[in-house]
Design a protein around this motif. Structure first.
Motif, PDB file in Angstrom:
ATOM      1  N   ARG A   9      17.878   0.206  19.681  1.00 51.01           N
ATOM      2  CA  ARG A   9      17.489   0.537  21.060  1.00 51.01           C
ATOM      3  C   ARG A   9      16.159  -0.125  21.386  1.00 51.01           C
ATOM      4  O   ARG A   9      15.152   0.069  20.690  1.00 51.01           O
ATOM      5  CB  ARG A   9      17.361   2.055  21.230  1.00 51.01           C
ATOM      6  CG  ARG A   9      17.148   2.466  22.682  1.00 51.01           C
ATOM      7  CD  ARG A   9      18.459   2.479  23.416  1.00 51.01           C
ATOM      8  NE  ARG A   9      18.294   2.461  24.867  1.00 51.01           N
ATOM      9  CZ  ARG A   9      19.234   2.866  25.713  1.00 51.01           C
ATOM     10  NH1 ARG A   9      20.377   3.327  25.265  1.00 51.01           N
ATOM     11  NH2 ARG A   9      19.044   2.787  27.011  1.00 51.01           N
ATOM     12  N   SER A  16      20.646  -1.899  24.018  1.00 59.42           N
ATOM     13  CA  SER A  16      21.353  -0.773  23.404  1.00 59.42           C
ATOM     14  C   SER A  16      22.574  -1.352  22.704  1.00 59.42           C
ATOM     15  O   SER A  16      23.505  -1.817  23.373  1.00 59.42           O
ATOM     16  CB  SER A  16      21.770   0.262  24.450  1.00 59.42           C
ATOM     17  OG  SER A  16      22.552  -0.327  25.462  1.00 59.42           O
ATOM     18  N   HIS A  72       8.400   3.672  26.576  1.00 62.78           N
ATOM     19  CA  HIS A  72       9.706   3.535  25.934  1.00 62.78           C
ATOM     20  C   HIS A  72       9.563   3.547  24.413  1.00 62.78           C
ATOM     21  O   HIS A  72       8.480   3.313  23.867  1.00 62.78           O
ATOM     22  CB  HIS A  72      10.391   2.237  26.380  1.00 62.78           C
ATOM     23  CG  HIS A  72      11.016   2.335  27.738  1.00 62.78           C
ATOM     24  ND1 HIS A  72      12.232   2.929  27.946  1.00 62.78           N
ATOM     25  CD2 HIS A  72      10.577   1.910  28.958  1.00 62.78           C
ATOM     26  CE1 HIS A  72      12.534   2.868  29.227  1.00 62.78           C
ATOM     27  NE2 HIS A  72      11.548   2.260  29.874  1.00 62.78           N
ATOM     28  N   ARG A 115       7.203   5.060  18.726  1.00 64.81           N
ATOM     29  CA  ARG A 115       7.151   5.904  19.916  1.00 64.81           C
ATOM     30  C   ARG A 115       5.704   6.261  20.265  1.00 64.81           C
ATOM     31  O   ARG A 115       4.802   6.186  19.408  1.00 64.81           O
ATOM     32  CB  ARG A 115       7.931   7.185  19.662  1.00 64.81           C
ATOM     33  CG  ARG A 115       7.318   8.064  18.578  1.00 64.81           C
ATOM     34  CD  ARG A 115       8.192   9.251  18.237  1.00 64.81           C
ATOM     35  NE  ARG A 115       7.538  10.155  17.273  1.00 64.81           N
ATOM     36  CZ  ARG A 115       8.097  11.223  16.750  1.00 64.81           C
ATOM     37  NH1 ARG A 115       9.342  11.541  17.086  1.00 64.81           N
ATOM     38  NH2 ARG A 115       7.433  11.989  15.898  1.00 64.81           N
ATOM     39  N   PHE A 162      20.940   6.844  19.458  1.00 66.25           N
ATOM     40  CA  PHE A 162      20.125   6.574  20.637  1.00 66.25           C
ATOM     41  C   PHE A 162      20.494   5.279  21.338  1.00 66.25           C
ATOM     42  O   PHE A 162      19.895   4.931  22.356  1.00 66.25           O
ATOM     43  CB  PHE A 162      18.640   6.582  20.259  1.00 66.25           C
ATOM     44  CG  PHE A 162      18.110   7.961  19.977  1.00 66.25           C
ATOM     45  CD1 PHE A 162      17.772   8.807  21.013  1.00 66.25           C
ATOM     46  CD2 PHE A 162      17.981   8.417  18.676  1.00 66.25           C
ATOM     47  CE1 PHE A 162      17.301  10.097  20.757  1.00 66.25           C
ATOM     48  CE2 PHE A 162      17.508   9.691  18.404  1.00 66.25           C
ATOM     49  CZ  PHE A 162      17.170  10.537  19.454  1.00 66.25           C
ATOM     50  N   SER A 163      21.468   4.549  20.818  1.00 69.89           N
ATOM     51  CA  SER A 163      21.964   3.384  21.569  1.00 69.89           C
ATOM     52  C   SER A 163      22.838   3.821  22.733  1.00 69.89           C
ATOM     53  O   SER A 163      23.142   3.027  23.625  1.00 69.89           O
ATOM     54  CB  SER A 163      22.750   2.439  20.645  1.00 69.89           C
ATOM     55  OG  SER A 163      23.986   3.016  20.247  1.00 69.89           O
ATOM     56  N   ASP A 165      23.308   5.586  26.165  1.00 64.99           N
ATOM     57  CA  ASP A 165      22.366   5.791  27.273  1.00 64.99           C
ATOM     58  C   ASP A 165      22.068   7.262  27.542  1.00 64.99           C
ATOM     59  O   ASP A 165      20.909   7.642  27.750  1.00 64.99           O
ATOM     60  CB  ASP A 165      22.901   5.132  28.548  1.00 64.99           C
ATOM     61  CG  ASP A 165      22.872   3.614  28.466  1.00 64.99           C
ATOM     62  OD1 ASP A 165      22.152   3.079  27.598  1.00 64.99           O
ATOM     63  OD2 ASP A 165      23.575   2.963  29.266  1.00 64.99           O
ATOM     64  N   TYR A 168      19.676   8.664  24.993  1.00 65.46           N
ATOM     65  CA  TYR A 168      18.314   8.155  25.183  1.00 65.46           C
ATOM     66  C   TYR A 168      17.643   8.880  26.348  1.00 65.46           C
ATOM     67  O   TYR A 168      16.478   9.300  26.255  1.00 65.46           O
ATOM     68  CB  TYR A 168      18.356   6.651  25.433  1.00 65.46           C
ATOM     69  CG  TYR A 168      16.992   5.982  25.483  1.00 65.46           C
ATOM     70  CD1 TYR A 168      16.354   5.587  24.312  1.00 65.46           C
ATOM     71  CD2 TYR A 168      16.344   5.766  26.694  1.00 65.46           C
ATOM     72  CE1 TYR A 168      15.106   4.977  24.353  1.00 65.46           C
ATOM     73  CE2 TYR A 168      15.098   5.169  26.748  1.00 65.46           C
ATOM     74  CZ  TYR A 168      14.490   4.771  25.568  1.00 65.46           C
ATOM     75  OH  TYR A 168      13.241   4.181  25.607  1.00 65.46           O
ATOM     76  N   ILE A 172      14.776  11.173  24.833  1.00 65.91           N
ATOM     77  CA  ILE A 172      13.580  10.333  24.843  1.00 65.91           C
ATOM     78  C   ILE A 172      12.962  10.318  26.228  1.00 65.91           C
ATOM     79  O   ILE A 172      11.758  10.487  26.388  1.00 65.91           O
ATOM     80  CB  ILE A 172      13.913   8.906  24.360  1.00 65.91           C
ATOM     81  CG1 ILE A 172      14.188   8.949  22.850  1.00 65.91           C
ATOM     82  CG2 ILE A 172      12.774   7.945  24.667  1.00 65.91           C
ATOM     83  CD1 ILE A 172      14.566   7.632  22.233  1.00 65.91           C
TER      84      ILE A 172
END
Length: 708
Positions: A9, A16, A72, A115, A162-163, A165, A168, A172
């Motif tokens: 990601r 992604s 991000h 992160r 987390f790939s 959408d 995520y 996140i």
């Protein structure tokens, strides 16, 4: 234990992406710039203990498609299958349904998160809780974030990919709706448990053989030279007394060399010159001494590979005398031997990563090398753009990388196919056909005639080759379109595939009652029935699949080519094929007849006489820029290549006009049109001018079909 999936990601050209892997050998294929090296770098970050653990990422490590990177996350996730019961393996064993007491001990996840630190994440959460909030306020918060506000965290036992959408956005942050999760409620079943005390890469045996550009330079390097690493490993096994004996011998040899009268005379000559130049006070003392390394490690570093050609058994020379391909084979062999050395240690998994091994290597060697890499208890990853390697790769173990807009696309050609369908595809895809896996678009044909003549048509009429357009034309023979076209699908290879075939509508009138047919009419009727059934089957197959579409000649390829005002090319072909003037004139008169029952019958007779493939080669010699491309072929071309670059369209336009300048047709001033076209600074305006001035030209047809 093996890697079954890698998810990325926001890492470099991957926005992604999720790639599935199998045990044994896995192949990652793709054009230059598709992301093969970036994918390998991501894998190495996670499993290669030669990579630093304190990984830092930079602005250009974030995928460009997300725009502003601030806020991000970069996420790299690996799923392992077939874990054993060892402590290290179980540290990444995946939880089931967030139940920490009931987890799947055979599957594990290992994740890296780059992160923002928790204070930044708290501020984003607090902002998202506000009732009145604006994108301007969010932008202000994000503008204050720097890379110094980021942390790198490794976790195990996470449950979320987390790939995807939605994942995520939920866990996140959703930068569009301005919603962010509470970091103080960080759930270990989602993100995983931070790994302390265990370095997962140290538990793997991993060897990386990079793509080689200068093998000699790599083998001269002390840092990355696999030969030095192998010798260094062996040094500890040399007895101490043997080391001392060799080192003493080298010291004596150094003294003997330094004591040579010829060496001393040069030394004294230098000293005298220095004194004559700057005087006794400032002249340094100069001696020449031999410095052959007396240290055992340095001695081993001085060893060089000498190699010989397999056809000259009694001769060997320096590595530089070997071909580039041979030198690459030497390097790969050293890396594999290095792998066998580290593999002997007690590791929980073994991995080999080989980047583009095909460089300078003969086709047969490429295939042999690939087939020999299938090692027991070892997972192998090979990146390549070699059709010879891809032709011997199992479809189920291939991932295709393709260049998208600011991000890579990942295709798995076997996804959701039945095992028997995969087996048939693997048997079919030889080196000549696997280039369809690398193409931006594909045209499938079922005969030699189309396979030979269509590329010539495109090149001579448009001035660009199918290769320049990124299109592969594949002759499927008797395989059946559906067997190959099923590769192109939303779930598999998301590339356009045009199917070209014949409707086989009879060229002669058919009686209402088939009992009244003569033999020729009966054959035509049977072909027409087969054509109708084929069209129904193909249209049904293509239904609800945006990536595959069938295009049909009304009659047959040869007949439709003739009917598109191409009688001149056929007549020129006949002139070269026949010597008697009477035959040439007779055939010519039949070819130009307006009645398709006459002209069509004659073109099919010629194709049968010479053989369809050979007849197409004969016709290809007479193709030029004035030849007409049948409409259904043009439509198939545009479908297979919907995103022709404007620069290519402008190139085609210039090619077409420059060719037409010397042809006096339509009473148009092509020189003036050429000058006016080149005067435009804006490409769109230039192409609109072209359509206006040359509305019946083939490029204008293409622009209309493209709605350009």
């Amino acid at each position: 234990m093996y890697i079954s999936r890698l998810s990325l990601r926001n890492f470099r050209n991957f926005n992604s992406a999720s790639l599935g892997f199998t045990k044994g050998v896995n192949t990652i294929i793709g054009e230059n710039g598709a992301g093969k090296s970036n994918l390998f770098h991501a894998l190495r970050i996670m499993i290669d203990d030669s990579m630093p653990r304190s990984i830092r990422f930079y602005e250009n490590d974030f995928n460009r498609s997300i725009g502003d990177w601030a806020g991000h996350w970069i996420v790299i996730q690996i799923i392992f299958d077939d874990l054993d019961n060892g402590e290290e393996a179980q540290s990444i064993a995946m939880h089931k349904m967030a139940d920490a007491e009931n987890f799947d001990s055979s599957r594990g996840t290992y994740s890296l998160f780059f992160r923002p630190r928790i204070d930044i994440r708290r501020s984003l959460f607090e902002f998202s809780e506000k009732e009145a909030k604006t994108q301007e306020e969010l932008s202000e918060i994000l503008s204050q974030i720097s890379l110094n506000d980021y942390e790198t965290v490794y976790t195990g036992r996470g449950n979320i990919d987390f790939s995807i959408d939605d994942n995520y956005s939920s866990y996140i942050g959703d930068f569009e709706s301005m919603t962010f999760p509470d970091p103080d409620e960080e759930r270990v079943d989602i993100y995983g448990i931070k790994i302390y005390g265990i370095s997962i890469p140290n538990e793997f045996a991993c060897t990386f053989a990079k793509a080689l550009r200068d093998v000699e330079a790599d083998l001269r390097s002390f840092k990355d030279n696999p030969l030095i690493n192998l010798l260094r490993d062996k040094e500890k096994n040399i007895p101490i007394e043997k080391k001392s004996e060799l080192e003493n011998q080298i010291e004596e040899l150094n003294k003997s060399i330094s004591a040579l009268d010829e060496v001393k005379s040069v030394s004294s000559g230098i000293s005298q010159t220095m004194r004559d130049t700057v005087g006794e006070t400032y002249a340094p003392n100069v001696n020449i001494k031999s410095e052959l390394p007396a240290n055992m490690e340095r001695l081993l570093q001085s060893l060089k590979l000498w190699v010989g050609d397999p056809d000259e058994e009694d001769y060997d020379g320096r590595l530089g005398e070997l071909s580039l391909g041979g030198a690459n084979l030497i390097y790969i062999s050293l890396k594999l031997l290095e792998f066998e050395r580290i593999k002997k240690n007690e590791k929980i998994a073994n991995f080999i990563l080989i980047e583009e091994p095909e460089a300078h290597i003969h086709n047969h060697i490429q295939k042999t090398l690939f087939q020999k890499l299938d090692k027991e208890s070892t997972q192998v990853f090979i990146s390549t753009h070699s059709t010879h390697i891809s032709s011997v790769s199992a479809i189920s173990s291939i991932n295709i990388l393709a260049r998208g807009k600011k991000k890579a696309e990942v295709f798995n050609p076997s996804n959701n196919l039945e095992p028997n369908e995969v087996i048939k595809l693997e048997r079919y895809l030889d080196a000549n056909r696997t280039n369809l896996l690398f193409a931006k678009g594909v045209i499938l044909v079922e005969g030699d005639a189309e396979h030979i003549l269509i590329p010539v048509l495109i090149k001579k009429v448009l001035g660009v080759s199918l290769d320049e357009l990124g299109i592969s034309i594949i002759n499927i023979g008797s395989t059946g379109f559906e067997n190959v076209a099923q590769l192109f699908h939303e779930e598999r290879v998301r590339r356009r595939c045009s199917i070209l075939t014949d409707n086989d509508i009879s060229i002669v009138p058919l009686p209402k009652d088939e009992k009244d047919d003569d033999q020729y009419q009966r054959d035509c009727r049977n072909s027409e029935i087969s054509g109708k059934n084929r069209k129904q089957d193909l249209d049904s197959f293509c239904e609800n699949n945006d990536y595959v579409k069938a295009f049909y000649a009304k009659h047959t390829f040869e007949v439709d080519f003739l009917l598109e005002y191409n009688s001149h090319e056929i007549k020129e072909t006949v002139k070269k094929a026949y010597k008697q003037k009477k035959s040439i004139e007779s055939i010519g008169s039949l070819i130009v007849n307006d009645n398709v029952a006459i002209s069509g019958k004659e073109i099919l007779r010629l194709a049968k006489k010479f053989g369809k493939g050979w007849f197409s080669i004969m016709i290809s010699e007479n193709i030029n820029h004035l030849t007409y491309i049948p409409q259904y072929i043009l439509e198939a071309l545009i479908f297979a290549c919907p995103d022709i670059k404007k620069s290519i369209l402008i190139y085609i336009a210039k090619y077409r006009i420059s060719k037409l300048i010397n042809v006096n047709i339509d009473n148009l001033n092509y020189s003036e049109i050429f000058a006016n076209f080149n005067a435009f600074d804006d490409g769109t305006e230039a192409l609109n001018y072209y359509k206006k001035e040359l509305p019946n030209d083939v490029l204008s047809e293409i622009l209309v079909l493209k709605n350009a």
